[in-house]
Each structure stands twice: as structure tokens, then as C-alpha cells.
Design a protein around this motif. Structure first.
Motif, short mmCIF file in Angstrom:
data_model
loop_
_atom_site.label_atom_id
_atom_site.label_comp_id
_atom_site.label_asym_id
_atom_site.label_seq_id
_atom_site.Cartn_x
_atom_site.Cartn_y
_atom_site.Cartn_z
N VAL A 107 0.87 -1.17 0.00
CA VAL A 107 0.00 0.00 0.00
C VAL A 107 0.91 1.22 0.00
O VAL A 107 1.86 1.29 0.79
CB VAL A 107 -0.89 0.05 1.26
N SER A 108 0.62 2.17 -0.87
CA SER A 108 1.39 3.41 -0.88
C SER A 108 0.47 4.57 -1.22
O SER A 108 -0.61 4.39 -1.78
CB SER A 108 2.55 3.34 -1.88
N LEU A 109 0.92 5.76 -0.87
CA LEU A 109 0.17 6.97 -1.20
C LEU A 109 0.28 7.26 -2.68
O LEU A 109 1.35 7.08 -3.28
CB LEU A 109 0.71 8.16 -0.42
N THR A 110 -0.79 7.73 -3.26
CA THR A 110 -0.72 8.29 -4.61
C THR A 110 -0.23 9.73 -4.46
O THR A 110 -0.12 10.25 -3.33
CB THR A 110 -2.10 8.30 -5.28
N ALA A 111 0.05 10.38 -5.55
CA ALA A 111 0.44 11.80 -5.49
C ALA A 111 -0.67 12.61 -4.83
O ALA A 111 -0.41 13.50 -4.01
CB ALA A 111 0.75 12.32 -6.89
N GLU A 112 -1.91 12.27 -5.17
CA GLU A 112 -3.06 12.97 -4.57
C GLU A 112 -3.13 12.70 -3.07
O GLU A 112 -3.40 13.60 -2.27
CB GLU A 112 -4.35 12.53 -5.25
N GLY A 113 -2.86 11.47 -2.67
CA GLY A 113 -2.88 11.11 -1.25
C GLY A 113 -1.78 11.82 -0.49
O GLY A 113 -2.00 12.31 0.63
N ALA A 114 -0.59 11.89 -1.07
CA ALA A 114 0.53 12.59 -0.41
C ALA A 114 0.21 14.07 -0.24
O ALA A 114 0.45 14.65 0.82
CB ALA A 114 1.81 12.40 -1.22
N ALA A 115 -0.35 14.68 -1.27
CA ALA A 115 -0.71 16.10 -1.19
C ALA A 115 -1.78 16.32 -0.12
O ALA A 115 -1.72 17.28 0.65
CB ALA A 115 -1.19 16.61 -2.54
N ALA A 116 -2.76 15.41 -0.07
CA ALA A 116 -3.84 15.54 0.91
C ALA A 116 -3.31 15.44 2.33
O ALA A 116 -3.65 16.26 3.19
CB ALA A 116 -4.91 14.48 0.66
N VAL A 117 -2.47 14.45 2.60
CA VAL A 117 -1.99 14.27 3.97
C VAL A 117 -1.07 15.42 4.38
O VAL A 117 -1.11 15.87 5.53
CB VAL A 117 -1.33 12.88 4.18
N GLU A 118 -0.28 15.92 3.47
CA GLU A 118 0.58 17.07 3.79
C GLU A 118 -0.26 18.30 4.15
O GLU A 118 0.11 19.07 5.03
CB GLU A 118 1.55 17.36 2.64
#
Length: 151
Positions: A107-118
Motif C-alpha cells: 500500500v502506498s500513497l498516490t500523489a493525490e494522497g501525499a498532497a492531501a496528507v501534507e
């Protein structure tokens, strides 16, 4: 007299201690949890705390197996699978085959997921501060230390 006083006051010989729900650890923990979840929802309405926990841990550790992620965020396998499925449907995480063990998925973050969590991490800090607002800094540190001992 507070509940704390009742816990420390001996009862007369032969009398069982008075049972008061509001003095029980489970009840107090549940009330604190309800307060925290309400504060969380007021700041982050489109994710649940378990979904945010998964995103935050993936942000911290990078790609990991679904099973390992569950262990890192204190969720059983069935619960973490549901969380991952919902995050995947929203495009925030992706699953890829493990390089060595073909039975495992990473399981890994997508670019969208990384941006959201940041974007959400500063809000998460605010949520923690607001949850602990009734306490002094020293009390909050003591509470966190004691809660870690229980967990």
C-alpha cells in the motif's frame, strides 16, 4: 466529591465499593474519545480518524504491506482492509505487488494522497491541541505518557 475522591476513599469494612459508571476507565476513555472524534470531524469532515491514521502512517513510513500497516496503526486485518479499500476508491492510495512475495500487496500513497496528507497534518496538530485544551502542558504530557503505558 469528585469521582477521583471516591476511588481514593476507603469504604467501611465489609461494604463493597460504590460502583459509579462515571468513575470507570472505559466510560471516561469513551467520553474523551467521543470529544476527540467530534473535534476531528469539525476540522476534517471528509476522512475518518482511521483513514487519516492510515494516510499519515504511509506518509511517515512509505509503502508497506496492508497487514503491517494495520499493525502500525493498531487495526485488525479486516478493518484496515476496509480503510484501504475506501482510500483506494478515492484515489488516495494504491496497491502494487510486493517485489519478492507475490502473495503480498504493498500500500502506498498516490500523489493525490501525499498532497492531501501534507495539507491535513497541520489540521491534525490543531485537533490534538484542541483535544488537550482543558489540560496544562504538563498534564497533557503526563496523560500521553500514561496512555502509552495502557496501550
Amino acid at each position: 466529591m469528585s469521582g477521583q475522591d471516591d476511588l481514593l476513599t476507603p469504604t467501611p469494612a465489609g461494604e463493597p465499593p460504590k460502583y459509579r459508571l462515571q468513575d470507570q476507565i472505559g466510560f471516561v476513555l469513551r467520553r474523551a474519545h467521543q470529544r476527540h472524534v467530534a473535534i476531528f470531524a469539525a476540522h476534517i469532515a471528509d476522512l475518518t480518524p482511521p483513514q487519516f491514521a492510515a494516510l499519515a502512517k504511509l506518509h511517515e513510513t512509505g509503502a508497506t504491506s496492508q497487514n503491517q500497516l494495520g499493525g502500525l496503526i493498531a487495526m485488525d486485518a479486516a478493518t484496515v482492509k476496509g480503510v484501504i479499500d475506501r482510500l483506494r476508491a478515492r484515489g488516495l492510495v494504491e496497491l502494487t505487488p510486493h517485489g519478492v512475495d507475490k502473495r503480498r500487496l504493498l500500500v502506498s500513497l498516490t500523489a493525490e494522497g501525499a498532497a492531501a496528507v501534507e495539507k491535513l497534518i497541520p489540521l491534525a496538530r490543531q485537533i490534538t491541541e484542541e483535544t488537550l485544551t482543558p489540560l496544562t502542558q504538563k498534564e497533557a504530557a503526563t496523560l500521553m505518557r500514561l496512555m502509552r503505558k495502557l496501550g
